[in-house]
Scaffold this active site. Structure first.
Site, PDB file in Angstrom:
ATOM      1  N   GLU A 161      10.403   1.013  10.197  1.00 17.09           N
ATOM      2  CA  GLU A 161      11.445   2.001   9.862  1.00 17.09           C
ATOM      3  C   GLU A 161      10.781   3.362   9.995  1.00 17.09           C
ATOM      4  O   GLU A 161       9.935   3.728   9.178  1.00 17.09           O
ATOM      5  CB  GLU A 161      11.972   1.775   8.453  1.00 17.09           C
ATOM      6  N   GLU A 205      11.382  16.311  14.009  1.00 14.04           N
ATOM      7  CA  GLU A 205      11.820  16.012  12.648  1.00 14.04           C
ATOM      8  C   GLU A 205      11.175  17.019  11.704  1.00 14.04           C
ATOM      9  O   GLU A 205       9.955  16.991  11.516  1.00 14.04           O
ATOM     10  CB  GLU A 205      11.372  14.590  12.304  1.00 14.04           C
ATOM     11  N   LYS A 207       0.852  -1.187   0.000  1.00 11.23           N
ATOM     12  CA  LYS A 207       0.000   0.000   0.000  1.00 11.23           C
ATOM     13  C   LYS A 207       0.895   1.246   0.000  1.00 11.23           C
ATOM     14  O   LYS A 207       1.533   1.560   1.005  1.00 11.23           O
ATOM     15  CB  LYS A 207      -0.904   0.020   1.244  1.00 11.23           C
ATOM     16  N   THR A 238       2.541   6.993  13.247  1.00 10.23           N
ATOM     17  CA  THR A 238       1.786   5.899  12.612  1.00 10.23           C
ATOM     18  C   THR A 238       2.398   4.552  12.973  1.00 10.23           C
ATOM     19  O   THR A 238       1.677   3.566  13.162  1.00 10.23           O
ATOM     20  CB  THR A 238       1.732   6.091  11.081  1.00 10.23           C
ATOM     21  N   GLY A 239       3.727   4.518  13.097  1.00 10.36           N
ATOM     22  CA  GLY A 239       4.404   3.277  13.489  1.00 10.36           C
ATOM     23  C   GLY A 239       3.873   2.736  14.808  1.00 10.36           C
ATOM     24  O   GLY A 239       3.739   1.523  15.005  1.00 10.36           O
ATOM     25  N   CYS A 272      14.331  10.300   5.682  1.00 10.22           N
ATOM     26  CA  CYS A 272      14.407   9.873   7.088  1.00 10.22           C
ATOM     27  C   CYS A 272      15.799  10.127   7.621  1.00 10.22           C
ATOM     28  O   CYS A 272      15.964  10.506   8.780  1.00 10.22           O
ATOM     29  CB  CYS A 272      14.018   8.405   7.212  1.00 10.22           C
ATOM     30  N   GLY A 283       7.498   4.750   7.729  1.00  8.09           N
ATOM     31  CA  GLY A 283       6.715   5.979   7.815  1.00  8.09           C
ATOM     32  C   GLY A 283       7.012   6.682   9.122  1.00  8.09           C
ATOM     33  O   GLY A 283       8.069   6.484   9.729  1.00  8.09           O
ATOM     34  N   SER A 284       6.067   7.471   9.573  1.00  6.89           N
ATOM     35  CA  SER A 284       6.310   8.293  10.760  1.00  6.89           C
ATOM     36  C   SER A 284       6.232   7.458  12.038  1.00  6.89           C
ATOM     37  O   SER A 284       5.586   6.404  12.076  1.00  6.89           O
ATOM     38  CB  SER A 284       5.282   9.417  10.822  1.00  6.89           C
TER      39      SER A 284
END
Ligand code: NAD
Length: 472
Positions: A242, A372, A169, A224-225, A276, A220-221
């Protein structure tokens, strides 16, 4: 652009439950439409992976790897087409889009050359114990919008070589290169081995919570992780994360400030800072601040910011409106807390352009230092004592990458050993290589895609323990 894109489910091009516009970030206007799935299509994609898995897992690993190598060759053949589409959806200049496509090809080739490794744990006449590496099942591969093609290959490469099926996705703002890659998968792979579905940022929970998914591989962020990890916790699904980073570059007092400034500028501004492992903070000896900052300012002012499709563009826009607003808000705060030496604002033109920005004299608790930024904004922080610099660089929740810059590389390596991030580079930054493991520390993640360790992440350790001389 009037071409139609389709999702890939069970080897078929699928139109989707509806369409949504994809914005070109250099214009702020839609340039294509993307199909999206609904829950029923998501279920079909997962079911296709489940159905394809037994045969794919039983396919000899050399044959699986050969198909991954063919995916790489097919991608290489269409490199220009992919690069143009990547620039249109992501915003990066065409040459950099070409590098991303080349990196995606190299990643697939690197994994095609790797094999899950069995090891003999004991063989002493009384027992033979072997650890094998077996595939897991259907992997949900979820990727962000900064390197949409490369990061997807970081998952498809190891996932397929290890013997898993994939439901991928992409991020809703950069779905099209993934769908184009789906065309290649459709030609070369058995149906159901790779499925690619799109969403409007609304199917993540359904995918990570799906009972037939064996592994969640997420880039991703960190925010969300955390949700992905919670979804994995329900069924004790394998999770590889990651996540975000706030990489620090520490310049040592034996470095050439001008040379260091040039390379650190490149490490901070690549992909408009949306990496990242972009350099997100620079720690510089007090005595070196003037020449270091002067060179950064010169580079920032000379940097050509333009639509990535135009020749000569060195930096494109931010990828999406939400990120653009986030960086603008950070800049507004920054102007009050520090000294802006270059840039400091959005560029007055359509699209999501931010001027390359250099800031100094920010307090350590400024958001631009702690968080970040994911934009072309570099804070330069002075230090007088290296112990203090290491402690400040290591403060915070992230631990993705970092770098040390100096003439004496052994001394720089000693400083690197004291830094807590997963990777520390010396006299370079973000030198990623598919064959080298890349794993975040602290809230920058757990597990990871690259290297032999990354390949093993997509497997189950399977121990066969044979009693010898005790036949029944
Ligand atoms: P994001 O977390 O917002 O989105 C990433 C993906 O997750 C998208 O596909 C999104 O649709 C999906 N998603 C959204 N909600 C979900 C949910 N509840 N469950 C599952 N999936 C969901 O991240 P982003 O803003 O697209 O990407 C930028 C971030 O990615 C930055 O923090 C960056 O540092 C990080 N990143 C990390 C690496 C790494 O290797 N460590 C590489 C690139 C980017």
């Amino acid at each position: 652009m009037d071409r139609t894109f389709a999702m890939l489910i069970d080897g078929a091009a699928v139109a989707g439950a509806g369409n949504f516009p994809v914005i070109n970030p250099a214009t702020g206007r839609p340039f294509a439409h993307c199909p999206h799935a609904d829950r029923a299509l998501l279920d079909r994609a997962v079911a296709a992976g489940v159905a394809a898995f037994p045969r794919w897992a039983a396919t000899p690993v050399d044959d699986r790897a050969a198909l991954v190598a063919r995916l790489a060759d097919a991608l290489a053949t269409r490199a220009d087409e992919f690069a143009a589409l990547l620039t249109a959806e992501q915003g990066k200049p065409l040459a950099q889009a070409g590098h991303e496509v080349a990196g995606a090809v190299e990643t697939l080739r690197a994994f095609a050359a790797m094999r899950p490794e069995s090891r003999v744990l004991r063989d002493d006449g009384r027992a033979r114990i072997v650890e094998h590496r077996t595939p897991l099942g259907v992997v949900a591969a979820i990727v962000p919008w900064n390197y949409p093609l490369l990061l997807l290959m970081n998952k498809i490469g190891p996932g397929l070589v290890a013997g898993n099926c994939i439901v991928a996705k992409p991020a809703p703002t950069t779905p099209l290169t993934a769908l184009l890659f789906g065309e290649i998968c459709r030609e070369l792979l058995p149906p159901g081995v790779v499925n690619i579905i799109c969403d409007r940022n609304d199917l993540g929970d359904a995918l990570t919570g799906h009972s037939d998914i064996a592994m969640l591989s997420f880039t991703g962020s960190t925010a969300t992780g955390r949700k992905v990890m919670a979804a994995g916790a329900q069924a004790i699904r394998r999770v590889s994360l990651e996540l975000g980073g706030n990489d620090a570059a520490i310049v040592l007092d034996d470095a050439d400030p001008v040379v260091a400034a040039r390379r650190i500028f490149a490490g901070a501004m690549m992909n408009a800072g949306q990496v990242c492992v972009a350099i997100k903070r620079a720690y510089v000896p007090e005595t070196m601040m003037e020449p270091f900052c002067d060179e950064l300012v010169r580079l920032a002012q000379a940097h050509v910011v333009d639509n990535g499709a135009r020749q000569g563009a060195q930096m494109g826009p931010l990828q999406n409106a939400a990120q653009y607003e986030k960086v603008k808000a950070l800049l507004a705060e920054t102007a009050e807390q520090g000294r802006v030496l270059a840039g400091g604002a959005a560029i007055d033109r359509p699209g999501y352009f931010i001027a390359p920005t250099i800031v100094r004299d920010l307090p350590d608790d400024a958001r631009l230092v702690r968080e970040e930024q994911f934009g072309p904004v570099l804070p330069v922080l002075s230090y007088s004592d290296i112990d203090e610099a290491v402690a400040r660089a290591d403060a915070g929740v992230y631990g993705l990458g970092g770098s040390v810059w100096g003439h004496d590389v052994d001394r720089a390596a000693q400083v690197a050993m004291r830094m807590g991030s997963g990777t520390v580079w010396i006299n370079q930054h973000a030198a990623l290589d598919a064959a080298i493991p890349f794993r975040g520390a602290r809230q920058s993640g757990m597990g990871g895609d690259l290297g032999q360790d990354g390949l093993h992440e997509y497997t189950q350790a399977h121990i066969v323990n044979i009693a010898l001389g005790r036949g029944v």
